[in-house]
Design a protein around this motif. Structure first.
Motif, PDB file in Angstrom:
ATOM      1  N   PRO A   1       4.361   3.527   5.916  1.00  0.00           N
ATOM      2  CA  PRO A   1       5.205   2.330   5.889  1.00  0.00           C
ATOM      3  C   PRO A   1       4.392   1.061   6.124  1.00  0.00           C
ATOM      4  CG  PRO A   1       5.637   3.652   7.851  1.00  0.00           C
ATOM      5  CD  PRO A   1       4.679   4.434   7.010  1.00  0.00           C
ATOM      6  N   LEU A   2       4.873  -0.043   5.567  1.00  0.00           N
ATOM      7  CA  LEU A   2       4.191  -1.343   5.676  1.00  0.00           C
ATOM      8  C   LEU A   2       5.077  -2.320   6.421  1.00  0.00           C
ATOM      9  CD1 LEU A   2       3.182  -1.664   1.897  1.00  0.00           C
ATOM     10  CD2 LEU A   2       1.825  -0.624   3.731  1.00  0.00           C
ATOM     11  N   ALA A   3       4.485  -3.365   6.946  1.00  0.00           N
ATOM     12  CA  ALA A   3       5.286  -4.428   7.572  1.00  0.00           C
ATOM     13  C   ALA A   3       4.530  -5.754   7.467  1.00  0.00           C
ATOM     14  CB  ALA A   3       5.578  -4.098   9.030  1.00  0.00           C
ATOM     15  N   LEU A   4       5.296  -6.828   7.560  1.00  0.00           N
ATOM     16  CA  LEU A   4       4.695  -8.175   7.496  1.00  0.00           C
ATOM     17  C   LEU A   4       4.420  -8.684   8.915  1.00  0.00           C
ATOM     18  CD1 LEU A   4       7.095  -9.681   4.793  1.00  0.00           C
ATOM     19  CD2 LEU A   4       4.651  -9.221   4.482  1.00  0.00           C
ATOM     20  N   TYR A   5       3.230  -9.180   9.114  1.00  0.00           N
ATOM     21  CA  TYR A   5       2.856  -9.748  10.426  1.00  0.00           C
ATOM     22  C   TYR A   5       2.398 -11.180  10.249  1.00  0.00           C
ATOM     23  CZ  TYR A   5       3.288  -5.423  12.929  1.00  0.00           C
ATOM     24  OH  TYR A   5       3.815  -4.307  13.516  1.00  0.00           O
ATOM     25  N   ARG A   6       2.776 -12.000  11.214  1.00  0.00           N
ATOM     26  CA  ARG A   6       2.342 -13.390  11.177  1.00  0.00           C
ATOM     27  C   ARG A   6       1.193 -13.585  12.157  1.00  0.00           C
ATOM     28  NH1 ARG A   6       5.101 -18.073   9.648  1.00  0.00           N
ATOM     29  NH2 ARG A   6       3.949 -19.885  10.385  1.00  0.00           N
TER      30      ARG A   6
ATOM     31  N   VAL B   1       0.767 -14.953   6.774  1.00  0.00           N
ATOM     32  CA  VAL B   1       1.530 -13.708   6.901  1.00  0.00           C
ATOM     33  C   VAL B   1       0.756 -12.617   6.166  1.00  0.00           C
ATOM     34  CG1 VAL B   1       3.683 -12.551   6.264  1.00  0.00           C
ATOM     35  CG2 VAL B   1       3.743 -14.890   7.131  1.00  0.00           C
ATOM     36  N   TYR B   2       0.634 -11.452   6.812  1.00  0.00           N
ATOM     37  CA  TYR B   2      -0.150 -10.352   6.239  1.00  0.00           C
ATOM     38  C   TYR B   2       0.725  -9.123   6.067  1.00  0.00           C
ATOM     39  CZ  TYR B   2      -3.925 -13.352   7.766  1.00  0.00           C
ATOM     40  OH  TYR B   2      -4.743 -14.428   7.942  1.00  0.00           O
TER      41      TYR B   2
ATOM     42  N   THR C   1      -2.481   2.848   9.652  1.00  0.00           N
ATOM     43  CA  THR C   1      -3.942   2.662   9.696  1.00  0.00           C
ATOM     44  C   THR C   1      -4.329   1.256  10.137  1.00  0.00           C
ATOM     45  OG1 THR C   1      -4.037   1.864   7.432  1.00  0.00           O
ATOM     46  CG2 THR C   1      -4.203   4.258   7.751  1.00  0.00           C
ATOM     47  N   GLY C   2      -3.378   0.323  10.096  1.00  0.00           N
ATOM     48  CA  GLY C   2      -3.680  -1.070  10.436  1.00  0.00           C
ATOM     49  C   GLY C   2      -4.385  -1.814   9.303  1.00  0.00           C
ATOM     50  N   GLU C   3      -4.543  -1.153   8.149  1.00  0.00           N
ATOM     51  CA  GLU C   3      -5.244  -1.797   7.021  1.00  0.00           C
ATOM     52  C   GLU C   3      -4.437  -2.984   6.484  1.00  0.00           C
ATOM     53  OE1 GLU C   3      -6.856  -0.743   2.516  1.00  0.00           O
ATOM     54  OE2 GLU C   3      -5.812   0.786   3.676  1.00  0.00           O
ATOM     55  N   ASP C   4      -5.145  -4.056   6.174  1.00  0.00           N
ATOM     56  CA  ASP C   4      -4.505  -5.248   5.589  1.00  0.00           C
ATOM     57  C   ASP C   4      -4.498  -5.084   4.069  1.00  0.00           C
ATOM     58  OD1 ASP C   4      -3.751  -7.675   4.641  1.00  0.00           O
ATOM     59  OD2 ASP C   4      -5.355  -8.821   5.606  1.00  0.00           O
ATOM     60  N   ILE C   5      -3.300  -4.945   3.502  1.00  0.00           N
ATOM     61  CA  ILE C   5      -3.247  -4.744   2.045  1.00  0.00           C
ATOM     62  C   ILE C   5      -2.655  -5.956   1.328  1.00  0.00           C
ATOM     63  CG2 ILE C   5      -3.237  -2.209   2.030  1.00  0.00           C
ATOM     64  CD1 ILE C   5      -0.172  -2.576   1.627  1.00  0.00           C
TER      65      ILE C   5
END
Ligand code: SF4
Length: 315
Positions: free
Chosen positions: A58-63, A68-69, A75-79
């Protein structure tokens, strides 16, 4: 009432097209399934398109600061860049699109309801998903909605009215070779334009009236731009009541006194929320058919999209 164009809609692929959700799932929605019969679908899954598999983490948006990433939660990978790059390619390849229908709540596709987390893990706010944000800035004048919001009748009516009008505009004006096409288009959308913006109706009317002094190519470009801008502000009950009052004025001389009083009272009831839009439209259609008014029969205001698309919503 007249026939309908076939709009082209960009649709989130997990909405009944392919099992591409992060957990391998697919979502079936009654309205989306019906809509597919009336539109040309351009499917998109920005996450699979960016090379992520099914199933996937699963993915989520972080500010972080002002940016926003999109982050892989395991895994903490930035995609962010992978999805952005795919979205930009997809959007630059699109042609002749009339609207978007995207999956609610997704960090890629959500429209106004994707959660944005802060560093501590709390939800800071809700916004557009990564793909939806890019798509909206590429197509600021087109209708965007999610399957969830379209369960609301007012939102769905507005979305569909714009979608079919914009498609009609595009199909009518592509490869146009006679100015009368603009006149005919303007005539059948007169009351839709009045509903959305009397201001733009005036501007467009003036443009059409001056058509013989304007180069056709320039006229088409201006007409297209103002028409799209006109549909940007959602109409409320007062705007609908105003259009019905104009329709009433158009018909009243051919009605009995009882019929006039009846229609006027229906508009008043609608204005204060004691009558539904659907019922009022049905009453007006009845009068228009009885009087054989060809001009009003052609008006898109009374049937802007196939009625079957009102499936599943109590009105
Ligand atoms: S919401 Fe968008 S990104 Fe997620 S599975 Fe559906 S189409 Fe793909």
């Amino acid at each position: 009432m007249a026939g309908f164009p076939t709009p082209t809609v960009v649709l989130s692929e997990c909405l009944g097209i392919r099992a591409v959700r992060y957990d391998g799932g697919i979502i079936f929605d009654e309205f989306v399934e019906t809509l597919k019969k009336y539109v040309t679908v351009v499917p998109v899954c920005p996450e699979v398109g960016a090379g992520l598999g099914v199933p996937r983490n699963p993915l989520a948006l972080y500010r972080d600061g002002n940016a926003v990433y999109l982050i892989d939660l395991k895994t903490g990978e930035d995609i962010t860049h992978r999805v952005k790059r795919y979205a930009e390619l997809f959007l630059s390849d699109l042609v002749d699109v009339d609207g978007f229908l995207l999956k609610s709540g997704s960090p890629s596709c959500g429209i106004g309801d994707s959660k944005i987390y802060g560093r501590g893990g709390a939800v800071l706010r809700r916004s557009n998903g990564l793909f939806a944000e890019l798509a909206r800035s590429s197509y600021p004048l087109l209708p965007f909605e999610s399957e969830k919001r379209l369960l609301n009748f007012g939102i769905r009516r507005n979305y569909l009215t714009r979608l079919f009008a914009i498609s009609d505009l595009r199909i009518s004006l592509n490869n146009i070779n006679r100015v009368e096409t603009v006149v005919e288009l303007h005539r059948r959308y007169k009351y839709v334009l009045m509903l959305y913006s009397p201001h733009y109706l005036k501007i467009l009317g003036k443009l059409v009236a001056e058509r013989s002094h304007i180069d056709l190519h320039k006229l088409v470009n201006l007409y297209r731009r103002y028409f799209l801008e006109a549909l940007m502000k959602n109409p409320g009950r007062g705007s609908y009541a105003n259009v019905f009052t104009h329709l009433y004025s158009h018909l009243k001389d051919r009605m009995s006194i009882q019929e006039r009083d009846y229609l006027k009272s229906l508009i008043d009831e609608y204005r204060v929320g004691r009558e539904t839009l659907k019922a009022l439209i049905a009453y007006f259609k009845g009068f228009i058919y009885r009087l054989g008014d060809r001009y009003l029969e052609e008006q898109k205001f009374l049937e802007p999209y196939p009625p079957e698309l009102e499936v599943g919503i109590p009105v």
